[in-house]
Design a protein around this motif. Structure first.
Motif, short mmCIF file in Angstrom:
data_model
loop_
_atom_site.label_atom_id
_atom_site.label_comp_id
_atom_site.label_asym_id
_atom_site.label_seq_id
_atom_site.Cartn_x
_atom_site.Cartn_y
_atom_site.Cartn_z
N TYR A 93 0.88 -1.20 -0.01
CA TYR A 93 0.00 0.17 -0.03
C TYR A 93 0.84 1.30 0.05
N ARG A 98 2.80 2.13 -10.58
CA ARG A 98 1.66 2.29 -11.31
C ARG A 98 1.94 2.33 -12.83
N ASP A 100 0.24 3.10 -16.44
CA ASP A 100 -0.99 3.59 -17.07
C ASP A 100 -0.88 3.25 -18.71
N ARG A 106 -4.05 9.00 -19.75
CA ARG A 106 -4.89 10.09 -19.11
C ARG A 106 -5.45 9.75 -17.79
N HIS A 107 -5.00 8.56 -17.05
CA HIS A 107 -5.38 8.57 -15.73
C HIS A 107 -4.01 8.70 -14.86
N SER A 132 -21.12 11.82 0.95
CA SER A 132 -20.54 10.56 0.72
C SER A 132 -20.93 10.02 -0.64
N LYS A 137 -16.28 12.15 -6.34
CA LYS A 137 -15.81 11.81 -4.83
C LYS A 137 -14.42 10.94 -5.15
N ARG A 138 -14.90 10.07 -5.90
CA ARG A 138 -13.92 8.68 -6.13
C ARG A 138 -12.90 9.21 -7.05
N ASP A 142 -8.81 9.20 -6.21
CA ASP A 142 -8.09 8.79 -6.97
C ASP A 142 -6.63 9.78 -7.21
N LYS A 145 -4.67 10.19 -4.12
CA LYS A 145 -3.82 9.01 -3.95
C LYS A 145 -2.47 9.06 -4.82
N TRP A 157 -3.45 13.25 2.93
CA TRP A 157 -4.87 13.75 2.36
C TRP A 157 -5.84 12.96 3.17
N GLN A 158 -6.98 13.75 3.31
CA GLN A 158 -8.22 13.07 3.77
C GLN A 158 -9.50 13.68 3.23
N ARG A 164 -21.23 15.81 8.03
CA ARG A 164 -21.03 15.17 9.39
C ARG A 164 -20.04 15.73 10.20
N ASP B 198 -16.91 5.25 4.40
CA ASP B 198 -17.24 6.88 4.63
C ASP B 198 -17.93 7.01 6.12
N GLY B 223 -7.56 0.94 -17.13
CA GLY B 223 -6.47 0.74 -17.96
C GLY B 223 -5.29 1.07 -17.16
N ILE B 225 -2.38 -0.45 -14.35
CA ILE B 225 -1.92 -1.73 -13.41
C ILE B 225 -1.24 -0.90 -12.25
#
Lengths: 519, 255
Positions: A93, A98, A100, A106-107, A132, A137-138, A142, A145, A157-158, A164, B198, B223, B225
């Motif tokens: 972790y 990584r 791409d 593009r990611h 949430s 959000k996702r 990403d 990260k 980060w958080q 809430r 969450d 796409g 890995i």
């Protein structure tokens, strides 16, 4: 062992377990009942010890059995493996690699962002305020990260739900979902959309010392910074402020000198001529190695034409007409620009369109004065021309005459000028001048169209010598629309949904039937 | 290694019983339906894009068809893998042949590997059949090979983890239904565990979403890995297979 002790043991065991469970449950349900919890735990523990003592023989006998020994052995092995797996997960972790494989990566983050992250010196805390169930959000997580993974631990980060954690949200003054706050010990920046460009530029901002000031010349009918209407410059001001410039008005008549803390001076479409004293002040600024952006609207402030000749730039007395531009829904006086000369400002532009509404031609002189080097920045398309006849323009019926300037017409130019009076202790200082044929491209009405804002901000940051604050355009995916014919559309349903499963089913039936008959 | 005979027997069993064919057919109907409806939606979007160019910006076959298709296939596998694996040990336990099998001169590990690989091969055949969809897409638009490759790699790794859990559940019970339901339940829990991230606060939330199967599949589908996703699936598989082995062994020493 007495019978009553054995009896007691039978009771104490379950009772101890119940008490311990109750203590654990209390710590969740009533965290403030600390004493009760402690009492329950102690009594429960004692009860278990009693039970253990009472049935000591049985326990010993149990552990002496082969099964128990094997069982414990296996339990130890399983726990060991769990430990190893957890360790491997923790390491992977923290240190992941990584790859791409998309065509334009593009990611992944742009090289510029990665460079910024590698060079981070102060710790930065990123807090994203997302509901949430918010769609972005996702994507934001990403991004965070990836940012964290390149920052060598400097960036943490958080993600927080503002509903809430209203306290935290109020502390940062969060008004809308999706806001991201970047914090260092001394500075804080808010980003409203979690996009790479905005995050990275904010990162540069929070980690940089000092602020750069853009002075905007006023007093000659220039575009107004406070005007939020269509011709106003409020959008340009906001864009510059967002890029961490402080934007100040400059009344050259009063000041008589451009302040030393100026990162650049902006002359945005003056309607009337600047006074000689004001032009002298600008000259003096340029001689010190100053940076000026001129946006010279056609048929206004004629004095600029003569003034800019000194710096190798030739303003045309014309209006650029582009018939093709109408194809994009624009008017023929809004030429679409897609030809850029190689320069730091337009380096990443490729074939991004910009629109220059109501622009004059801006060319470089064939023989620039000494110490000046000038180049054209952008040209209109081949079907365009520079219309010189005012009568035709006024009537609205324009046609290309022999004395009009044939296209492509240059509409923006850059000059670098050797500073004749550089600040003390500095040598080889060069002043920078950029001239656009119109101020409209940065007016509220047109700023957000296509690449206009990028062009404007890139120009500002090049002038202010801030190549580190440059637009990172979102990476466009290669568009692959599909327009099948009716037959093709039907086939795409029938082959996968009906034909293929039927084939498999037929195989199955034939195999099973043959088996039945051969046996 | 005496894996081969076990493997051969299992594969033959699969293909001479209706199970494989039924699972295959159902799988192909469902994923085919997903494919054709995503395709229809995408071509509708393309049609609208010809009228309004602003629409066309994100119109890519990779993002618009393959990525959602991969996610859908992974959900279908979540439902069907337990059925592929439920028989493996449960049936032998029920009919008592497991005693025979374990007293043969074959090691437990070899039995396990043979059966696991047989189920895995079946799974791969199922995946291979979905190759029809990109093959049909090539006729309409150029595909991006990178994301296609990573998508399938993700499905293979994830399927490996699913199958390992299925094998484990099958070795714990002699009832095939119990094995299937237990597998499905366990997988579903790991599927949705990230959803509560969450509500668990930042630290625990990161742990929970890291544990989620879904979380790790996403990057493959788009796409990318990432070593940590690969390691997660491999760890998942190894852990489940290790526990299966212990459960098989326990037959020998448990009274």
């Amino acid at each position: 062992m007495s019978a009553w002790l054995r009896q007691l043991g039978n009771w104490a065991g379950p009772a101890g377990v119940v008490l311990l469970v109750a203590a654990a449950a209390l710590s969740v349900a009533r965290p403030d009942w600390e004493r009760v919890r402690a009492a329950l735990a102690v009594v429960g523990g004692l009860a278990l010890l009693v039970a253990l003592y009472a049935s000591f023989k049985d326990v010993r006998a149990f552990f002496a059995r082969r099964t128990a020994r094997y069982g414990l052995n296996v339990l130890a092995m399983v726990l060991l493996l769990f430990g190893i797996v957890a360790l491997v997960e923790a390491i992977s972790y923290r240190h992941s690699y990584r790859l791409d494989l998309t065509e334009n990566r593009r990611h992944s983050l742009s090289p510029y962002t990665i460079e910024v992250l590698r060079k981070l010196k102060v710790p930065v805390e990123v807090t994203g305020f997302f509901r949430s169930d918010q769609p972005g959000k996702r994507i934001a997580e990403d991004l965070f990260k990836q940012y964290a993974s390149y920052s060598k631990g400097k960036l943490t980060w958080q993600v927080v739900d503002p509903d809430r954690n209203p306290g935290l949200a109020r502390r940062y003054g969060i008004e809308s979902y999706g806001t991201v706050v970047l914090d260092t010990k001394t500075k804080s920046e808010k980003v409203l959309d979690a996009e790479e460009e905005k995050l990275t530029n904010s990162l540069v901002k929070v980690t940089r010392e000092g602020k750069r000031i853009v002075y905007v010349v006023q007093g000659h009918g220039e575009a107004e910074l406070s005007n939020t209407e269509r011709p106003g410059f409020s959008g340009a001001k906001a864009a510059m402020e967002q890029a961490n410039y402080e934007v100040k008005e400059l009344l050259l008549v009063r000041e008589a000198k451009v302040a030393d803390d100026a990162a650049l001076v902006l002359v945005a479409g003056p309607k009337n001529d600047l006074l000689p004293a004001e032009l002298e002040a600008l000259d003096a600024y340029i001689a010190r190695g100053g940076k000026v952006l001129f946006m010279a609207n056609p048929f206004q402030a004629d004095g600029l034409k003569k003034y800019l000749e000194k710096y190798g730039i030739a303003l045309g007395d014309d209006l650029v007409i582009d018939r093709i531009s109408r194809a994009f829904g624009g008017d023929f006086v809004v030429p679409a620009i897609f030809q850029y000369e190689p320069h730091a400002i337009t380096k990443e532009f490729g074939n991004v369109l910009t629109f220059f509404p109501l622009t004059r031609s801006v060319d470089v002189q064939a023989k620039p004065p000494k110490g000046v080097s000038a180049q054209v920045l952008a040209k209109s398309g081949p079907g365009s021309w520079g219309e010189r006849t005012r009568a035709e323009l006024d009537s609205g019926a324009v046609k290309q005459d022999p004395d009009d300037r044939p296209g492509p017409v240059p509409v923006a130019a850059v000059a670098t000028v050797e500073a004749t009076k550089p600040p003390e202790g500095k040598t080889n200082v060069k002043a920078r001048i950029v001239v656009f044929g119109t101020a409209n491209l940065a007016a509220n009405q047109f700023l957000n169209i296509q690449g206009n804002k990028d062009l404007f901000l890139n120009t500002v940051s090049w002038l202010a010598e801030e190549e580190d604050l440059i637009a990172i355009r979102p990476k466009n995916i290669r568009q692959t629309p599909i327009v099948p014919t009716a037959t093709e559309g039907r086939l795409v349903f029938w082959i996968p949904v009906v034909v293929l499963p039927l084939v498999v089913m037929a195989c199955g039936i034939s195999v099973l039937v043959r088996r039945r008959y051969t046996h | 290694m005496r894996v081969w005979p076990v493997f051969k027997k299992e594969v033959r069993l699969y293909f001479t019983s209706p199970v494989a064919y039924v699972v295959f057919t159902i799988f192909l109907v469902i994923s085919g339906y997903f494919f054709s409806s995503i395709f229809a939606f995408f071509s509708l979007m393309s049609m609208q894009a010809t009228m309004n160019p602003a629409f066309a910006r994100d119109l890519s076959v990779t993002e618009g068809i393959m990525r959602p298709l991969f996610s859908n296939i992974s959900v279908v596998m979540l439902l069907l893998v337990p059925i592929l694996t439920m028989r493996l040990f449960a049936e032998e336990k029920k009919s008592g042949t497991i005693e025979l099998l374990l007293t043969y001169p074959v090691r437990d590990g070899e039995v396990l590997i043979g059966k696991y690989v047989a189920a895995f091969v079946l799974y791969l055949v199922m995946l291979a059949a979905t190759g029809l969809y990109p093959a049909m897409l090539v006729r309409f638009a150029r595909l991006e090979w990178g994301p296609l490759l990573t998508g399938y790699l993700g499905l293979v790794l994830m399927g490996g983890a699913f199958l390992a859990v299925g094998v484990l559940a099958s070795s714990l019970t002699e009832n095939q239904i119990v094995a299937a339901v237990a597998t499905f339940g366990a997988l579903l829990i790991f599927w949705v565990i990230g959803w509560s991230a969450d509500f668990a606060g930042p630290g625990w939330g990161k742990l929970l979403s890291h544990l989620s199967i879904l979380e790790h599949f996403d990057s493959f589908a788009k796409g990318v890995i990432d070593t940590k996703d690969m390691i997660y699936y491999l760890n998942f598989t190894i852990l489940a297979l290790f526990l299966t082995l212990r459960s098989l062994e326990s037959k020998r020493w448990r009274g």
